[in-house]
Design a protein around this motif. Structure first.
Motif, PDB file in Angstrom:
ATOM      1  N   UNK A 279       0.828  -1.201   0.000  1.00  0.00           N
ATOM      2  CA  UNK A 279       0.000   0.000   0.000  1.00  0.00           C
ATOM      3  C   UNK A 279       0.865   1.255   0.000  1.00  0.00           C
ATOM      4  N   UNK A 280       1.911   1.235   0.796  1.00  0.00           N
ATOM      5  CA  UNK A 280       2.836   2.378   0.853  1.00  0.00           C
ATOM      6  C   UNK A 280       3.492   2.600  -0.513  1.00  0.00           C
ATOM      7  N   UNK A 281       3.905   1.524  -1.159  1.00  0.00           N
ATOM      8  CA  UNK A 281       4.544   1.627  -2.476  1.00  0.00           C
ATOM      9  C   UNK A 281       3.572   2.170  -3.513  1.00  0.00           C
ATOM     10  N   UNK A 282       2.328   1.691  -3.478  1.00  0.00           N
ATOM     11  CA  UNK A 282       1.333   2.182  -4.433  1.00  0.00           C
ATOM     12  C   UNK A 282       1.085   3.674  -4.251  1.00  0.00           C
ATOM     13  N   UNK A 283       0.985   4.112  -3.011  1.00  0.00           N
ATOM     14  CA  UNK A 283       0.729   5.533  -2.757  1.00  0.00           C
ATOM     15  C   UNK A 283       1.907   6.384  -3.215  1.00  0.00           C
ATOM     16  N   UNK A 284       3.127   5.899  -3.005  1.00  0.00           N
ATOM     17  CA  UNK A 284       4.296   6.656  -3.448  1.00  0.00           C
ATOM     18  C   UNK A 284       4.352   6.726  -4.975  1.00  0.00           C
TER      19      UNK A 284
ATOM     20  N   UNK B 282       1.842   7.081   8.281  1.00  0.00           N
ATOM     21  CA  UNK B 282       1.498   5.808   8.915  1.00  0.00           C
ATOM     22  C   UNK B 282       0.016   5.776   9.305  1.00  0.00           C
ATOM     23  N   UNK B 283      -0.502   6.927   9.703  1.00  0.00           N
ATOM     24  CA  UNK B 283      -1.913   7.004  10.086  1.00  0.00           C
ATOM     25  C   UNK B 283      -2.810   6.690   8.891  1.00  0.00           C
ATOM     26  N   UNK B 284      -2.468   7.239   7.734  1.00  0.00           N
ATOM     27  CA  UNK B 284      -3.272   7.011   6.535  1.00  0.00           C
ATOM     28  C   UNK B 284      -3.166   5.547   6.083  1.00  0.00           C
ATOM     29  N   UNK B 285      -1.987   4.979   6.198  1.00  0.00           N
ATOM     30  CA  UNK B 285      -1.792   3.562   5.833  1.00  0.00           C
ATOM     31  C   UNK B 285      -2.655   2.679   6.730  1.00  0.00           C
ATOM     32  N   UNK B 286      -2.608   2.913   8.027  1.00  0.00           N
ATOM     33  CA  UNK B 286      -3.406   2.116   8.970  1.00  0.00           C
ATOM     34  C   UNK B 286      -4.904   2.279   8.696  1.00  0.00           C
ATOM     35  N   UNK B 287      -5.326   3.508   8.387  1.00  0.00           N
ATOM     36  CA  UNK B 287      -6.728   3.777   8.105  1.00  0.00           C
ATOM     37  C   UNK B 287      -7.195   3.009   6.865  1.00  0.00           C
ATOM     38  N   UNK B 288      -6.377   2.993   5.819  1.00  0.00           N
ATOM     39  CA  UNK B 288      -6.744   2.282   4.602  1.00  0.00           C
ATOM     40  C   UNK B 288      -6.747   0.771   4.821  1.00  0.00           C
TER      41      UNK B 288
ATOM     42  N   UNK C   3      -9.986  -1.719   4.391  1.00  0.00           N
ATOM     43  CA  UNK C   3      -9.971  -2.924   3.552  1.00  0.00           C
ATOM     44  C   UNK C   3     -10.333  -4.161   4.365  1.00  0.00           C
ATOM     45  N   UNK C   4      -9.831  -4.255   5.590  1.00  0.00           N
ATOM     46  CA  UNK C   4     -10.159  -5.404   6.445  1.00  0.00           C
ATOM     47  C   UNK C   4     -11.634  -5.417   6.810  1.00  0.00           C
TER      48      UNK C   4
END
Length: 74
Positions: free
Chosen positions: A44-49, A57-63, A67-68
């Motif tokens: 997810x981090x790679x896709x966003x970059x 990190x907050x946005x990654x955890x939220x996404x 999804x979960x």
């Protein structure tokens, strides 16, 4: 008449086997995807970059949580 009964028995057994196999395979794949999600935090981090966003990190955890939750609702 005996041959006719055997043919009906074979067709019913075949249909029951196909239905049972479908539901077993479906349950197995649901459990597999729940244990091994197709997208993890690093992906997810790679896709966003790649899209030009600086992921926090907050946005990654939220996404990931979203999804979960979507996976659990299905």
């Amino acid at each position: 008449m005996s041959t006719f009964l055997w043919i009906i028995f074979i067709v019913v057994a075949l249909l029951a086997g196909v239905a049972l196999g479908f539901f077993i395979a479906r349950r197995y794949m649901m459990n597999y995807l729940k244990k091994n999600p197709p997208i993890n935090e690093q992906m997810l981090r790679t896709m966003m970059m790649q899209m030009g966003q600086k992921p926090s990190q907050k946005k990654i955890k939220q996404m990931m949580r979203a999804m979960n939750n979507q996976m659990d609702n299905k």
